[in-house]
Design an enzyme around this catalytic site. Sequence first.
Site, PDB file in Angstrom:
ATOM      1  N   HIS A 112      -5.498   8.406   6.784  1.00 54.33           N
ATOM      2  CA  HIS A 112      -5.098   7.164   7.474  1.00 54.33           C
ATOM      3  C   HIS A 112      -3.744   7.272   8.177  1.00 54.33           C
ATOM      4  CE1 HIS A 112      -8.427   5.186   5.547  1.00 54.33           C
ATOM      5  NE2 HIS A 112      -7.927   5.317   4.336  1.00 54.33           N
ATOM      6  N   ASP A 135     -15.042  10.401   2.571  1.00 52.75           N
ATOM      7  CA  ASP A 135     -14.322   9.353   1.838  1.00 52.75           C
ATOM      8  C   ASP A 135     -14.976   7.996   2.148  1.00 52.75           C
ATOM      9  OD1 ASP A 135     -11.080   9.033   0.792  1.00 52.75           O
ATOM     10  OD2 ASP A 135     -11.977   7.227   1.674  1.00 52.75           O
ATOM     11  N   ASP A 158       0.823  -1.218   0.000  1.00 51.24           N
ATOM     12  CA  ASP A 158       0.000   0.000   0.000  1.00 51.24           C
ATOM     13  C   ASP A 158       0.856   1.268   0.000  1.00 51.24           C
ATOM     14  OD1 ASP A 158      -2.573  -1.039  -0.054  1.00 51.24           O
ATOM     15  OD2 ASP A 158      -2.827  -1.045   2.117  1.00 51.24           O
ATOM     16  N   TYR A 208     -10.429   7.029  -7.214  1.00 48.29           N
ATOM     17  CA  TYR A 208      -9.512   6.297  -8.091  1.00 48.29           C
ATOM     18  C   TYR A 208     -10.036   6.159  -9.508  1.00 48.29           C
ATOM     19  CZ  TYR A 208      -7.758   5.997  -3.477  1.00 48.29           C
ATOM     20  OH  TYR A 208      -7.309   6.380  -2.239  1.00 48.29           O
ATOM     21  N   HIS A 261     -13.620   5.301   2.825  1.00 50.70           N
ATOM     22  CA  HIS A 261     -12.890   4.616   3.882  1.00 50.70           C
ATOM     23  C   HIS A 261     -13.046   5.368   5.212  1.00 50.70           C
ATOM     24  CE1 HIS A 261     -10.766   3.310   0.152  1.00 50.70           C
ATOM     25  NE2 HIS A 261     -10.775   2.137   0.776  1.00 50.70           N
TER      26      HIS A 261
HETATM   27  O1  ZLV Z   1      -8.799   6.539  -0.144  1.00 50.37           O
HETATM   28  O2  ZLV Z   1      -3.124  -1.817  -2.899  1.00 50.37           O
HETATM   29  O3  ZLV Z   1      -6.651  -3.472   1.653  1.00 50.37           O
HETATM   30  C1  ZLV Z   1      -7.475   7.940   1.288  1.00 50.37           C
HETATM   31  C2  ZLV Z   1      -8.030   6.535   1.013  1.00 50.37           C
HETATM   32  O4  ZLV Z   1      -8.910   6.333   2.096  1.00 50.37           O
HETATM   33  C3  ZLV Z   1      -5.602  -2.942   1.971  1.00 50.37           C
HETATM   34  N1  ZLV Z   1      -5.327  -1.688   1.664  1.00 50.37           N
HETATM   35  C4  ZLV Z   1      -4.536  -3.645   2.746  1.00 50.37           C
HETATM   36  C5  ZLV Z   1      -4.957  -4.812   3.549  1.00 50.37           C
HETATM   37  C6  ZLV Z   1      -3.941  -5.628   2.861  1.00 50.37           C
HETATM   38  N2  ZLV Z   1      -3.602  -4.470   2.035  1.00 50.37           N
HETATM   39  C7  ZLV Z   1      -3.787  -4.766   0.640  1.00 50.37           C
HETATM   40  C8  ZLV Z   1      -2.509  -4.682  -0.066  1.00 50.37           C
HETATM   41  C9  ZLV Z   1      -2.711  -4.154  -1.452  1.00 50.37           C
HETATM   42  C10 ZLV Z   1      -1.592  -3.346  -1.880  1.00 50.37           C
HETATM   43  C11 ZLV Z   1      -1.860  -2.315  -2.915  1.00 50.37           C
HETATM   44  C12 ZLV Z   1      -3.891  -1.813  -4.006  1.00 50.37           C
HETATM   45  C13 ZLV Z   1      -3.322  -1.970  -5.273  1.00 50.37           C
HETATM   46  C14 ZLV Z   1      -4.123  -1.998  -6.380  1.00 50.37           C
HETATM   47  C15 ZLV Z   1      -5.470  -1.834  -6.236  1.00 50.37           C
HETATM   48  C16 ZLV Z   1      -6.031  -1.668  -4.987  1.00 50.37           C
HETATM   49  C17 ZLV Z   1      -5.233  -1.642  -3.861  1.00 50.37           C
HETATM   50  C18 ZLV Z   1      -5.857  -1.444  -2.550  1.00 50.37           C
HETATM   51  N3  ZLV Z   1      -5.314  -1.265  -1.347  1.00 50.37           N
HETATM   52  C19 ZLV Z   1      -7.219  -1.396  -2.366  1.00 50.37           C
HETATM   53  N4  ZLV Z   1      -7.483  -1.188  -1.066  1.00 50.37           N
HETATM   54  C20 ZLV Z   1      -6.327  -1.088  -0.456  1.00 50.37           C
HETATM   55  C21 ZLV Z   1      -6.237  -0.805   0.983  1.00 50.37           C
HETATM   56  C22 ZLV Z   1      -5.825   0.625   1.261  1.00 50.37           C
HETATM   57  C23 ZLV Z   1      -6.863   1.617   0.853  1.00 50.37           C
HETATM   58  C24 ZLV Z   1      -6.393   3.035   1.078  1.00 50.37           C
HETATM   59  C25 ZLV Z   1      -7.468   4.065   0.826  1.00 50.37           C
HETATM   60  C26 ZLV Z   1      -6.944   5.477   0.920  1.00 50.37           C
HETATM   61  C27 ZLV Z   1      -6.456   8.459   0.440  1.00 50.37           C
HETATM   62 ZN    ZN Z   2     -10.707   6.237   0.513  1.00 51.05          ZN
HETATM   63 CA    CA Z   3     -15.010   8.400   5.575  1.00 52.52          CA
END
Ligand code: ZLV
Ligand code: ZN
Ligand code: CA
Length: 382
Positions: free
Chosen positions: A140, A176, A98, A309, A178
Amino acid sequence: HPAPPGEQRSTGTVVWTDRFLDYTWTPEHPMKPARLKFTMALAESLGLLDGVELLAPTAADRADLLRIHTPDYIEAVEQARAPVGSPQAPPYGLGSPDNPVFPGMHQAASVIVGGTLAAARAIAEGRTRRAVSIGGGMHHAMADAASGFCVYNDAAVAISWLLDNGFDRIAYLDVDVHHGDGVQRAFYADPRVLTVSLHQHPATLWPNTGWPEETGAGAAAGTAINLPVLPGTRDAQWLRGFHAVVPGALAAFRPQIVVSQCGVDTHCEDPLADLALTVDGQRAAFRAMRDLADQHAEGRWLAVGGGGYGLVRVVPRAWTHLLATALDRTIAPETAIPQDWIDLVRAQAPQVDPPRTMGDGGDIAYRPWDGPGGTGETGDAR
Ligand code: ZLV
Ligand code: ZN
Ligand code: CA
């Protein structure tokens, strides 16, 4: 906080620097700086920024970051290097999938914080009533850890600064998709800050926090509010939840300023989550938050960006509406998208079908209930 004598106090200020585009993870990472570039290009193309002064921020300094982050964590971000031939991830959440380490990460993340701080200062000093920094919204980031694409928590730093500069009741609204866990955590035991997050239900989405029973600690009991909504939630239902909870909370809390995290990953096309809002519903949410700041906080509104996104079809339109909302300009959802912007994104993202109008034809079909005998005219369907 009176306006300085003899000086013009503007209604809305836009914070921008091209340095926001340096917050660049990896080419495959979903958070891409192009979403900011396409947003500013669309706003410009619509003439929204004509005659609008852009406030150019500088990087936040170490003392600013220390309001929220630990010295060890800041040092780890400064020192972070992509691991060379070693599978071992650096500590503090850095180097995870991430939050991969990227060159200039400390500097780029500091400029994001600087943008949100510049917005806070402009409002606190009475130079403007509203300020927007679409580079911000890194909700976050924790005191000692990067998390969910967030390195430094710009909103938390700005709220901490406001607390030390004449504000003692601050409302933070996080739309958001999340949970706004980092900001909630920073002020969980501080009765001077009300945090409200709407998000996809924690049983169904990372970071799996933001349960309704998280309500604040000790003297701050009741100053954290969490409103989870189920996957598939559409505009009218989401707005129903917002209006059932947020106006009453603000009326009771009586904030001196409203800080809004305006992530747009609630959209039905967003690849990271499962809500089903349209740009029309997101626009209604921004206008509702602005109007609540007008009603309950003498108009003081600090808005930041966040997630989102759909970098061609969603974020540019949604955040152009956010900028317009702060500038007291109305862009009707039917407004045609200028051809020069369509040509620009076609050249840079040929695989995506660009949108044609500023709305999704969303039937938001929601008008807040204003009580028996109400006129319904406080609604914002259009
Ligand atoms: O929008 O990630 O699900 C504010 C915001 O709120 C996870 N992370 C954690 C749990 C295990 N990891 C997943 C690892 C994935 C690594 C890369 C992505 C790559 C491609 C497409 C989607 C993801 C991804 N990662 C989707 N959801 C996650 C979340 C983090 C979400 C952050 C939201 C940030 C700026
Ligand atoms: Zn988000
Ligand atoms: Ca929120």
